[in-house]
Design an enzyme around this catalytic site. Sequence first.
Site, PDB file in Angstrom:
ATOM      1  N   ASP A   1       9.081   2.793   0.388  1.00 44.89           N
ATOM      2  CA  ASP A   1       7.987   3.376   1.146  1.00 44.89           C
ATOM      3  C   ASP A   1       8.149   2.913   2.590  1.00 44.89           C
ATOM      4  OD1 ASP A   1       5.707   4.116   2.414  1.00 44.89           O
ATOM      5  OD2 ASP A   1       4.323   3.337   0.892  1.00 44.89           O
TER       6      ASP A   1
ATOM      7  N   TYR B   1       0.853  -1.196   0.000  1.00 49.31           N
ATOM      8  CA  TYR B   1       0.000   0.000   0.000  1.00 49.31           C
ATOM      9  C   TYR B   1       0.878   1.232   0.000  1.00 49.31           C
ATOM     10  CZ  TYR B   1      -3.621   3.304   1.619  1.00 49.31           C
ATOM     11  OH  TYR B   1      -4.494   4.353   1.748  1.00 49.31           O
TER      12      TYR B   1
ATOM     13  N   LYS C   1       3.427   8.190   9.555  1.00 50.68           N
ATOM     14  CA  LYS C   1       3.254   7.487  10.838  1.00 50.68           C
ATOM     15  C   LYS C   1       4.234   7.943  11.938  1.00 50.68           C
ATOM     16  CE  LYS C   1       0.459   4.013   8.726  1.00 50.68           C
ATOM     17  NZ  LYS C   1       0.544   3.505   7.385  1.00 50.68           N
TER      18      LYS C   1
END
Length: 421
Positions: free
Chosen positions: A238, A144, A266
């Site tokens: 990522d 993702y 995050k």
Amino acid sequence: MSSERSRAYNRITGELFPGGVSSPVRAFAGVGGTPPVIRKAKGALLYDVDGNDYVDLVGSWGPMILGHAHPEVTRAVAARVQRGLGTGTPSPDEARLGRLVATLLPSVERLRFVVSGTEACMAALRLARAATGRDKVIKFEGCYHGHADPFLASAGSGALTFGTPNSPGVPADVVRDTITAPYNDLGAVAQALEENEEIAAIFVEPVAGNMGLIPPVEGFLEGLRELCTDYGALLVFDEVMTGFRVHLGGAQALYDVMPDLTCFGKVIGGGLPVGAYGGRADLLAQVAPEGPVYQAGTLSGNPVAMTAGYRTLKALSRPGVFDAIVANATRLAEGLGDDDRVAFNVGTMMGLWFADSAPRNLEEAKTTDLERFKRYHAAMLAHGVHLPPSPFEAWFVSLAHDDRIIERVLEAHEASITASA
Ligand SMILES: *Cc1c(COP(=O)(O)O)cnc(C)c1O
């Protein structure tokens, strides 16, 4: 365990918000049941509106690596708030966080702050395309990279759970340049590079966390690095989830592979909305206003958010702190595994699969016992443990998950394993 008030809130939010939530996975569609409505979080615990408390292994989907409301972070944020919520100008706060990130990750020579992981990936793709003058991108099935159109050729977690690999509203033209390969399959990547000349970049979660926890097989990341160098494509890690989670220096430090660009989110915001993309200085020099690649953000580098991120990373970098969190995760993983399931951690991320062996890609992940996970999840919640509400999500351990908390999780686990068999 009462859930009367949570249900009442769920009725209100259900009318207001699609699925009653602000982000799909929170709706519990992947496991069934009603999500508890949380009014407070402290340390390893969540407190719901009905007076129940839970050991939290979601950690706001990763950021709360020190535990909820860590005093060092909340004090610094409260103090920064007194000096204004944001000015849209350069600030010492962004300089401090930026320098710390660049120190922790040698591949990040320069960077740009944004507001989410989605935005970081979107901007990194634009930059990769501009820098190479090519349009195509390779991503991996089950990885993702946020919800920007070009990445929704096949998305993880949320989209997977809902069974819609391609979202309506994404023009076919936009994903025509997105090539999807199975995770951990270097051969497929080599073939894609051989058959397509115009590949700007390979995007990868260096440890996959959005199809459940799936580490790279030996040689996978090194192989991607070599292929990218050979074919003139950029390697983009990522690390929105893995950054400061699998190692203080990210997965790139853990596996010793240098990407050209890295995306953050995050943990970098310590619980407030922050993302960033960074990497080679010559690439970042192409970003506006130094270069022609446009990218901007009204709230980017917000000083309050920068403060939360800085204090979090600062505390995390103190000798012994990161290792202590890894030790918590290791202890938990060791307590959960058995013959009919695999539990393991990579740094402070944890995975549990009801299977004989750990899956290596999305296809294998789908063949694990997903129904068992649903029953297990419901039982754990009833026993006061808040797990990610999908088998395709990683678990997040924090500094606050000490021996006493782990013991509480293991007790709930014993009961839930029996109840879910
Ligand atoms: C969470 C995540 C994103 C998206 O970040 P948001 O802040 O939710 O937009 C992107 N990539 C990875 C690997 C993620 O885990």
